[in-house]
Design a protein around this motif. Structure first.
Motif, mmCIF file in Angstrom:
data_model
loop_
_atom_site.group_PDB
_atom_site.id
_atom_site.type_symbol
_atom_site.label_atom_id
_atom_site.label_comp_id
_atom_site.label_asym_id
_atom_site.label_seq_id
_atom_site.Cartn_x
_atom_site.Cartn_y
_atom_site.Cartn_z
ATOM 1 N N ALA A 133 83.444 96.617 137.180
ATOM 2 C CA ALA A 133 84.535 97.044 137.773
ATOM 3 C C ALA A 133 85.898 96.868 137.004
ATOM 4 C CB ALA A 133 84.775 95.848 138.790
ATOM 5 N N GLU A 134 86.010 96.044 135.935
ATOM 6 C CA GLU A 134 86.844 95.862 134.854
ATOM 7 C C GLU A 134 86.915 97.375 134.030
ATOM 8 O OE1 GLU A 134 87.561 90.968 134.730
ATOM 9 O OE2 GLU A 134 86.295 91.963 133.217
ATOM 10 N N SER A 135 85.666 97.665 133.846
ATOM 11 C CA SER A 135 85.721 98.930 132.815
ATOM 12 C C SER A 135 86.335 100.081 133.869
ATOM 13 C CB SER A 135 84.085 98.969 132.399
ATOM 14 O OG SER A 135 84.066 100.090 131.768
ATOM 15 N N ARG A 136 85.898 100.080 134.884
ATOM 16 C CA ARG A 136 86.196 101.455 135.605
ATOM 17 C C ARG A 136 87.715 101.148 136.039
ATOM 18 N NH1 ARG A 136 82.108 103.769 138.570
ATOM 19 N NH2 ARG A 136 80.157 103.734 137.479
ATOM 20 N N LEU A 137 88.278 100.134 136.248
ATOM 21 C CA LEU A 137 89.751 100.036 136.261
ATOM 22 C C LEU A 137 90.283 99.914 135.042
ATOM 23 C CD1 LEU A 137 89.619 97.146 138.943
ATOM 24 C CD2 LEU A 137 90.154 99.475 139.437
ATOM 25 N N LEU A 138 89.621 99.992 133.841
ATOM 26 C CA LEU A 138 90.240 100.221 132.307
ATOM 27 C C LEU A 138 91.029 98.722 132.147
ATOM 28 C CD1 LEU A 138 91.548 103.933 132.268
ATOM 29 C CD2 LEU A 138 89.524 102.818 131.088
ATOM 30 N N LEU A 139 90.604 97.768 132.738
ATOM 31 C CA LEU A 139 91.275 96.530 132.434
ATOM 32 C C LEU A 139 90.560 96.016 131.213
ATOM 33 C CD1 LEU A 139 91.503 94.937 135.852
ATOM 34 C CD2 LEU A 139 93.240 96.119 134.632
ATOM 35 N N VAL A 140 90.878 96.671 129.888
ATOM 36 C CA VAL A 140 90.048 96.150 128.627
ATOM 37 C C VAL A 140 90.133 94.805 128.249
ATOM 38 C CG1 VAL A 140 89.874 97.094 126.308
ATOM 39 C CG2 VAL A 140 90.517 98.549 127.970
ATOM 40 N N GLU A 141 91.442 94.153 128.126
ATOM 41 C CA GLU A 141 91.540 92.947 128.090
ATOM 42 C C GLU A 141 90.779 92.074 128.873
ATOM 43 O OE1 GLU A 141 95.669 92.031 127.698
ATOM 44 O OE2 GLU A 141 95.992 93.163 125.750
ATOM 45 N N GLU A 142 90.752 92.107 130.164
ATOM 46 C CA GLU A 142 90.244 91.270 131.056
ATOM 47 C C GLU A 142 88.417 91.530 130.975
ATOM 48 O OE1 GLU A 142 92.692 93.049 131.661
ATOM 49 O OE2 GLU A 142 94.045 92.235 132.985
#
Length: 678
Positions: A133-142
């Motif tokens: 989910a974080e990858s799809r949302l481009l939340l790289v640090e998370e």
């Protein structure tokens, strides 16, 4: 973020969430989430049941239903005051990911990881869902933080293998780093962080204004908890807050509103929302499938097929919608055939299942069920069902006609009562209304004519019976019987009235015949049995009369029938007793001197000493006759006994009455010599 969008095709149970390949599941095995909970702290039984239903819905690729069921399981566990098992959150995260709801999937995966009861397999699943989910949302640090957590648990390599192409590319990472560096060149500290987050939000491909996003997320939360009305309220708030030119967001919100309306069985509102959504985004197959479901719910199968259109095997939503249309049509046709073959119970069961599951907004189905109730003689249910139909559609001729038929067939008043015509007159008013809508409706015309004729003839019958013209009354009853051959209960009341006319004419055999016709059609009538008992007594069939009344008293235990039975028993004993006047050979008006003279002559004639030359049978007969002559003399010469005999008592009854009188006298006077009450 979106809750209702293109489904992700998956063959795995909630233990995976990725498409299985020929070499097996990407997570190593397709494990049922129920197996993951073997070491979990036991949850409430109701919550476990909802979880199992969610697993089944997921395996059927019904991700929205599975999401709702897992949400209910979580709510039940929380209401019971028990810790929510982490597997509930991880399973719902899989469903939300399948619906492309990445924010929801990330939130639920984080909730699962915060639980202490996760098995290694469930932990790996939650890490995978959160990082994807974080990858799809481009939340790289998370994402990196999640992968570090996986590394600390020795699961990083496995999670990265599962992510595969979902890992952000170097270009995406570099672009994010360049954006931060650019901001940091202009600002520093906490202010730089805020400006960077704002810049990132503006750079997203499908920006969602914050107020609209919050309202949408609130609606999604309500939907997951099963509060569909609350969900619609929040989705409509999001619609009001969303930019008018953001067609994609508005299409998603309308699709979500349609989903909630469908769960509330509001087919018309669901169809409207779907049509508005498709006008903005015609490529959404899930919304098309939802529109087809709403059209099926209203019985419009042709429109539903047109909405689905040509289906390829890759689109599971439209494929399932097409299957639903076909199975619903087939079941409805089978139920119609059962009703036409005279199997109303079978047809009713099938109609009820269709109404509760698919055809929940299809008025003709309610009419079909009313037909079943009519054939099953459940007339109050017909009246209730047609009343509901007429409230929503006062011009339904079929409902008016069915209601009239129920009133007619539920008619059970006796023919001599004032209420006999009331349901028939009410039916005429309904048919008059139906004919005002369709003057050429042949069935309504014929039924109204029949009801009007019955009412007219009933008034004529009452007038004839009151004027004691019983033979003409019988003729009117015969003509009424011809009009109601399809109504056994109504015929029974008319035959009972005909039996009463026969009684007035002292046609006792006619009474017995008509009572037989009445009780054959309606054995619950009481009066005809009394008529038959009276006719049997008039024909001196006293034993049959007693049996008739004993049978009636066995199921209709009222005081009046008991007294009738006692009277019949008395008449039977009276009929069986000897005629003492005939025994002595004197008339019933003979004086005491005549009775004494006759007694001496008869006693001398039948004295046993004069019959000693006869055979044993003749001598025994002579002894009985001599004894009877003595009884006759004793009764007819005693004023008290003679009075009781004249009233109909036999010798046994006379002695019982005298003994009873003595007991009453002793009870009143206390048994004192000389009499006189205290």
């Amino acid at each position: 973020m979106t809750m209702v969008s293109e489904p992700v095709d998956t063959s795995c149970v909630p233990g995976c969430g990725k498409e299985c390949s020929g070499q097996g599941c990407k997570m190593g095995k397709c494990e049922d989430s129920s197996a993951e909970g073997e070491t979990e702290k036991p949850a409430p039984a109701k919550a476990e049941t909802k979880k199992a239903e969610g697993n089944a819905a997921f395996q059927a690729k019904n991700f929205e239903e599975a999401t709702r069921l897992y949400g209910e399981a979580i709510a039940l566990a929380e209401a019971a005051g028990e810790p929510v098992p982490g597997v509930y959150f991880s399973n719902r995260a899989v469903c939300l990911a399948s619906l492309n709801d990445w924010e929801g999937a990330r939130s639920d995966a984080a909730q699962a990881l915060s639980c202490k009861d996760l098995t290694p397999a469930a932990t790996k699943k939650a890490l995978f869902q959160k990082s994807r989910a974080e990858s799809r949302l481009l939340l790289v640090e998370e994402l990196e933080a999640t992968l570090r957590l996986a590394d600390s648990l020795g699961l990083r390599a496995e999670v990265e293998r599962l992510l595969g192409s979902d890992l952000p590319t170097k270009t995406q990472v570099d672009a994010r780093a360049d954006a931060r560096k650019d901001v940091e060149n202009r600002m520093s500290g906490a202010v730089a962080d805020v400006v960077f987050q704002e810049a990132q939000a503006q750079a997203e491909a499908s920006p969602v204004p914050q107020p609209a996003s919050q309202a949408k997320e609130a609606g999604t939360a309500r939907y997951r908890d099963g509060d569909y009305r609350g969900a619609i309220t929040h989705y409509r708030q999001a619609m009001d807050l969303a930019p008018a030119d953001d067609a994609g967001l508005r299409a998603q919100l309308l699709g979500n509103i349609a989903a909630a309306c469908l769960m509330l069985k509001k087919a018309a509102e669901c169809a409207t929302a779907c049509e508005e959504s498709l006008a903005l985004d015609s490529s959404n197959s899930k919304v098309r499938a939802r529109l087809a479901s709403a059209q099926v719910a209203r019985g419009d199968f042709a429109a539903a097929r047109a909405t689905v259109g040509e289906v390829n095997g890759e689109d599971s939503a439209l494929t399932n919608a097409l299957k639903q249309i076909g199975s619903t049509e087939a079941t409805l046709a089978e139920a119609d055939q059962a009703l036409s073959k005279g199997e109303p119970a079978k047809a009713l069961n099938m109609y009820a299942n269709l109404e509760s599951s698919v055809l929940f907004d299809y008025p003709p189905l309610t009419l079909k069920m009313a037909h079943c109730y009519l054939d099953l003689r459940q007339y109050p249910r017909v009246l209730n069902t047609t009343q509901q139909i007429l409230r929503s559609n006062p011009t339904s001729i079929d409902a008016l006609l069915l209601r009239t038929q129920a009133l007619y067939r539920n008619h059970n008043a006796t023919a001599d009562s004032k209420q006999w015509v009331e349901p028939l007159e009410q039916g005429q008013r309904l048919l008059k209304e139906a004919l005002s809508l369709d003057p050429d409706h042949s069935e309504a015309q014929a039924l109204r004519k029949r009801l009007r004729s019955l009412c007219t003839k009933h008034a004529e019958l009452k007038e004839l019976m009151d004027s004691r013209e019983f033979e003409q009354g019988q003729a009117v009853i015969d003509s009424m019987l011809e009009l109601c051959q399809d109504h056994p209960v109504l015929m029974a009341s008319l035959y009972a009235e005909r039996a009463k006319a026969c009684m007035r004419l002292k046609d006792w055999r006619g009474v017995i015949k008509d009572v037989g016709q009445a009780t054959y059609r309606n054995h619950s009538l009481v009066q005809p049995y009394l008529y038959r008992a009276q006719a049997l007594q008039a024909l001196e069939r006293h034993e049959d009369a007693v049996k008739e009344l004993e049978s009636l008293l066995s199921w209709h235990q009222v005081e009046s029938v008991y007294h009738k039975l006692e009277e019949a028993k008395f008449l039977l004993r009276k009929h069986k007793r000897r005629n003492y006047y005939e025994v002595l050979g004197v008339p019933s008006v003979a004086s005491q001197l005549e009775i004494k003279k006759a007694y001496r002559e008869r006693a001398a004639e039948w004295h046993p000493d004069k019959k000693s030359h006869l055979d044993e049978a003749s001598k025994k007969n002579a002894e009985e006759m001599f004894k009877c002559i003595g009884e006759a003399y004793e009764v007819l010469t005693d004023p008290t006994k003679k009075e009781l005999y004249e009233k109909g008592y036999d010798l046994e009854g006379i002695n019982e009455q005298i003994e009873l009188k003595k007991r009453r006298t002793n009870g009143c006077c206390g048994g004192r010599p000389g009499g006189g009450c205290c």
